[in-house]
Design a protein around this motif. Structure first.
Motif, PDB file in Angstrom:
ATOM      1  N   GLY A 155       0.807  -1.222   0.000  1.00  0.00           N
ATOM      2  CA  GLY A 155       0.000   0.000   0.000  1.00  0.00           C
ATOM      3  C   GLY A 155       0.828   1.255   0.000  1.00  0.00           C
ATOM      4  N   ILE A 209      -4.373  -4.211   1.549  1.00  0.00           N
ATOM      5  CA  ILE A 209      -3.907  -2.834   1.407  1.00  0.00           C
ATOM      6  C   ILE A 209      -3.826  -2.119   2.747  1.00  0.00           C
ATOM      7  N   CYS A 221      -9.563  -7.372  -3.191  1.00  0.00           N
ATOM      8  CA  CYS A 221      -8.796  -6.515  -2.292  1.00  0.00           C
ATOM      9  C   CYS A 221      -9.560  -6.257  -0.999  1.00  0.00           C
TER      10      CYS A 221
END
Length: 284
Positions: free
Chosen positions: A110, A143, A167
Motif C-alpha cells: 500500500g 492494502i 482486495c
C-alpha cells in the motif's frame, strides 16, 4: 471489586465463530506466548486468523507459524513503510510463495505518507508489483493506506481498469471518499480496534454506510487494542470486542455479525475457506 478487563472468552458473544482477518503473530510482542495466545483466541470463538508478513525475508518464520497451527493462515508482502529498506519484491517471487496451501493473500502492501512520504515513489512501485501478483494468483490484495487517500484511489481505479483483482482495505481508518472508491470497485473494508475508540464516530459511520457483505473484522495485533484493553498489547482474542462494536454499528446481533464477517472472509479469502477448524483447532 474486580477491575480486571473482561476477557472475551467469558462473554456469551463467543457462541459464534469469528475470524481475525489480519494480525502479526511473528512480532516480538508474542515471543514465547503463541500457544497461549492461540488457546485464548479459541476460547474467545476465534477459529481462524491470518498472520501477515511485512518483510519478505521473514516469510519462512511466518510460514512456520501457519504450518504449526490449525486455523492459522498467512499472507506475505512488503509493507509500504519498509519499501525503502527492503529489496523490491518481484511478481514471480510472490507468485511462487502463493503455492503454499496456507498462503491466502498478497500483502500487506500500500501507501503510507504519514511516516514515509519520502519513499512514495518506491511505495507506488512496490504496490504495482503486488497488484500484478494478486491478479496472477487470484488471491486478495491486502492494502495498508495512511494519509494517502488521493493517490491510493487513483492507483486502485487505474489498476483495476487494467485487470480486475480482489482486495481488502485493512484496518480502515481513511476517509469516506476512499471507502466509496474501494467499495465501488468491489473491495472490502476491514474494521479494527480503531472503530471501537470513542472518538472514531466518522469511521463507524463509514462502516454503517458500507454494504454489510463487504465488511471484515480484524485486530492488527499486537497494535490497536480495542476497549477495554486500549493501550495494551492486542491479540486475536480481542477481535470479539471489536466485533461487538461492529454488530452495534450494523444494527445486528453479535451472532449475526460473526456469521456475516466469517462468510465475507470466506468469499474473499477463498483458500482459507476450504478449511473450517473447530474451536478446538480440529478440522471439520
Amino acid at each position: 471489586m474486580n477491575d480486571k478487563p473482561p476477557f472475551p472468552g467469558d462473554d456469551p458473544f463467543v457462541d459464534s465463530p469469528l475470524v481475525d482477518s489480519h494480525c502479526h503473530l511473528d512480532f516480538p510482542d508474542f515471543q514465547g506466548d503463541l500457544p497461549g495466545l492461540i488457546e485464548r483466541a479459541r476460547r474467545a470463538g476465534v477459529t481462524r486468523m491470518v498472520t501477515i508478513c511485512t518483510r519478505l525475508r521473514q516469510e519462512p518464520a511466518i510460514r512456520a507459524i501457519a504450518e504449526a497451527h490449525e486455523g492459522v493462515f498467512y499472507a506475505a508482502g512488503t509493507h509500504p513503510m519498509q519499501a525503502a529498506e527492503e529489496p523490491m519484491a518481484s511478481v514471480d517471487q510472490l507468485v511462487a510463495l502463493s503455492a503454499h496451501p496456507k498462503f491466502v493473500g498478497i500483502g500487506e502492501t500500500g501507501l503510507d505518507y504519514h511516516y514515509s512520504a519520502d519513499s512514495a515513489a518506491l511505495q507506488k512501485e512496490s504496490l504495482a508489483i503486488h497488484i500484478e501478483a494478486a491478479r496472477r494468483t487470484r488471491l486478495p490484495l491486502i492494502i495498508h493506506s495512511r494519509d494517502a487517500d488521493a493517490d491510493m484511489a487513483d492507483i486502485l481505479i487505474r489498476e483495476h481498469a487494467a485487470g480486475a483483482f480482489g482486495c481488502v482495505m485493512h484496518c480502515y481508518s481513511s476517509g469516506a471518499e476512499l471507502a466509496r472508491t474501494a467499495l465501488d470497485l468491489g473491495f472490502y473494508l476491514s474494521m479494527s480496534g480503531i472503530a471501537a475508540f470513542p472518538r472514531s464516530a466518522e469511521i463507524r459511520a463509514i462502516f454503517a454506510a458500507a454494504p454489510p457483505d463487504r465488511v471484515l473484522v480484524e485486530t492488527d495485533a499486537p497494535f490497536l487494542a480495542p476497549p477495554p484493553h486500549r493501550g495494551k498489547r492486542n491479540e486475536p482474542a480481542f477481535v470479539a470486542h471489536t466485533a461487538r462494536v461492529g454488530a452495534e454499528v450494523l444494527g445486528m446481533s453479535p451472532r449475526d455479525f460473526a456469521a456475516l464477517t466469517s462468510a465475507n472472509f470466506d468469499r474473499l479469502f477463498t483458500k482459507a475457506a476450504r478449511t473450517a477448524p473447530s474451536r478446538s483447532g480440529r478440522q471439520e
